[in-house]
Design an enzyme around this catalytic site. Structure first.
Site, PDB file in Angstrom:
ATOM      1  CB  ILE A   1      -1.044   0.046   1.060  1.00 30.48           C
ATOM      2  CG1 ILE A   1      -0.304   0.274   2.578  1.00 30.48           C
ATOM      3  CG2 ILE A   1      -1.627  -1.111   1.363  1.00 30.48           C
ATOM      4  CD1 ILE A   1      -1.226   0.802   3.661  1.00 30.48           C
TER       5      ILE A   1
ATOM      6  CB  ILE B   1       7.928  -0.072  10.409  1.00 35.53           C
ATOM      7  CG1 ILE B   1       8.837   0.116   9.029  1.00 35.53           C
ATOM      8  CG2 ILE B   1       7.794  -1.459  10.895  1.00 35.53           C
ATOM      9  CD1 ILE B   1      10.180  -0.612   9.572  1.00 35.53           C
ATOM     10  CG  ASP B   2       4.890   3.237   6.025  1.00 37.07           C
ATOM     11  OD1 ASP B   2       3.711   3.496   6.652  1.00 37.07           O
ATOM     12  OD2 ASP B   2       4.709   2.556   4.968  1.00 37.07           O
TER      13      ASP B   2
ATOM     14  CG  HIS C   1       5.724  -6.703  11.417  1.00 33.51           C
ATOM     15  ND1 HIS C   1       5.580  -7.076   9.908  1.00 33.51           N
ATOM     16  CD2 HIS C   1       4.870  -7.669  11.878  1.00 33.51           C
ATOM     17  CE1 HIS C   1       5.278  -8.121   9.739  1.00 33.51           C
ATOM     18  NE2 HIS C   1       4.781  -8.639  10.839  1.00 33.51           N
TER      19      HIS C   1
ATOM     20  CB  CYS D   1      22.213   2.888  30.545  1.00 30.47           C
ATOM     21  SG  CYS D   1      21.285   1.971  28.925  1.00 30.47           S
TER      22      CYS D   1
ATOM     23  CG  ASN E   1      -1.565  -8.506  -3.301  1.00 34.99           C
ATOM     24  OD1 ASN E   1      -0.827  -7.277  -2.987  1.00 34.99           O
ATOM     25  ND2 ASN E   1      -0.822  -9.359  -3.307  1.00 34.99           N
ATOM     26  CG  MET E   2       0.578  -5.546  -8.038  1.00 31.25           C
ATOM     27  SD  MET E   2      -0.347  -4.809  -9.294  1.00 31.25           S
ATOM     28  CE  MET E   2       0.526  -5.182 -10.726  1.00 31.25           C
TER      29      MET E   2
END
EC number: 2.3.1.286
Length: 379
Positions: free
Chosen positions: A85, A167-168, A185, A222, A284-285
């Site tokens: 996407i 994750i974008d 994710h 740390c 989808n493709m």
């Protein structure tokens, strides 16, 4: 096996049509085996309440899905989305030959492409990941048509949840809130120190500054590495993925799957968690998700079934994600609204970027002037 199920097995074993199977030929033996397997699947489906029941779609087409959405019976849509996407935003997917992310990592001298997202490798060699992050960092790209289509589903009160492998953070940029999203994710939205004794949290802006200063992010408490809260190979998925999954999928009345190869577990198996009456739309493709996910006898049609004689709820629309979304929006009578939303939101992003660029240029100019004045005084 429960006493009730055992009794039903005995009763249905005497059903006419299952007796008198001949073993005279291998063909007849195979047919007998198929019949018995179909019988067992049917029996367990009925016993456990998993039989398909009445068809929800009048035909397996995108038009039928649109009619169903408009019927008023569809109120809890779940979207499952992957890297496909975001490709029109300029973000590569992972597996496309030649153009996918894994096909273009040679410059990082990795032992194998997936190593860049493996937690053990990252802890020893964080440099390749952060170099890649500079190229793909969220905020460099605009949401696509499909991101805004999901936002439109939310605005119309139809979205139960969006489960994303990405994750974008483009779902958030498009206007979805944290409660609308399960980022399976992980996300760049927050980061944490990798030390179990510390685990200090850092903001997205902090991580961005570290990445673009070409420094390896280190914890100021740390000294350990700081990692964006994305899920690396070898790490567990967020606990919210599992708790929400159990609550959401039994309520789902339309599952829209888009831009994912459905190859990564446990995300891929989510398609089998909706009821057997729930329609499933793949945009989808290529067709995907047609395996049974290793569930054997108890896989009551869990895999997608687009083409068999028994297909009754799965629809595959083969196109790019943006084109498929726009086609669906047109069938729903939402095309103009979606086009206007994309145009308006992209203009806002451009405006914010321009103001940010002007501000950074102004600050840079002031810094240069101050430095020049300091030099003059010194001389």
């Amino acid at each position: 096996m429960s006493e009730e199920v055992s009794k039903r097995v005995e009763e249905e074993a005497d059903t006419p049509g299952l007796e008198g199977q001949s073993d005279d030929s291998s063909d007849e033996g195979d047919a007998s085996g198929d019949t018995e397997m179909d019988f067992l699947r049917s029996l367990f489906s009925r016993t456990l309440g998993l039989s398909p029941g009445d068809k929800v779609l009048d035909e397996l087409t995108l038009d039928s899905v649109a009619r169903y959405i408009l019927s008023g019976k569809c109120k809890n849509i779940i979207c499952m989305v992957g890297a496909g996407i975001s490709t029109s935003a300029g973000i590569p997917d992972f597996r496309s030959p030649g153009t996918g992310l894994y096909a273009n990592l040679q410059k990082y001298n990795l032992p194998y492409p997936e190593a860049i997202f493996q937690i053990d490798y990252f802890k020893k060699h964080p440099e390749p990941f952060f170099a890649l992050a500079r190229e793909l960092y969220p905020g460099q790209f605009k949401p696509t048509v499909y991101h805004y289509f999901i936002k439109m589903l939310k605005d119309k009160g139809l979205l139960r949840r969006c489960y994303s492998q990405n994750i974008d953070t483009l779902e958030r940029v498009a206007g979805l809130e944290g409660e609308d999203l399960i980022e399976a994710h992980g996300t760049f939205h927050t980061s944490h120190c990798v030390s179990f004794l510390c685990r200090k949290e850092y903001s997205m802006d902090w991580m961005k500054n570290q990445i673009f200063s070409e420094e390896i992010p280190k914890c100021d408490s740390c000294g350990s590495l700081v990692k964006p809260d994305i899920v690396f190979f070898g790490e567990s998925l967020p606990s919210r993925f599992f708790t929400s999954m159990k609550a959401d999928f039994p309520q789902c009345d339309l599952l829209i799957i888009m831009g994912t190869s459905l190859q990564v577990q446990p995300f891929a198996s989510l398609v089998s968690r909706v009821s057997n009456r729930c329609p499933r739309l793949l945009i989808n493709m290529e067709k995907t998700g047609q395996s049974e996910f290793g569930m054997g006898l108890f896989s009551f049609g869990g895999g997608m079934d687009f083409d068999s004689d028994k297909a009754y709820r799965d629809v595959a629309h083969l196109s790019t994600c943006d084109d498929g979304c726009m086609t669906l929006a047109e069938l729903l009578g939402w095309k103009k609204e979606l086009e206007e939303m994309v145009k308006r939101e992209h203009a806002l992003i451009d405006s914010k970027d321009a103001k940010k660029t002007d501000k950074e240029a102004s600050q840079s100019s002031k810094s240069a002037v101050a430095e020049a004045e300091k030099t003059d005084k010194t001389e």
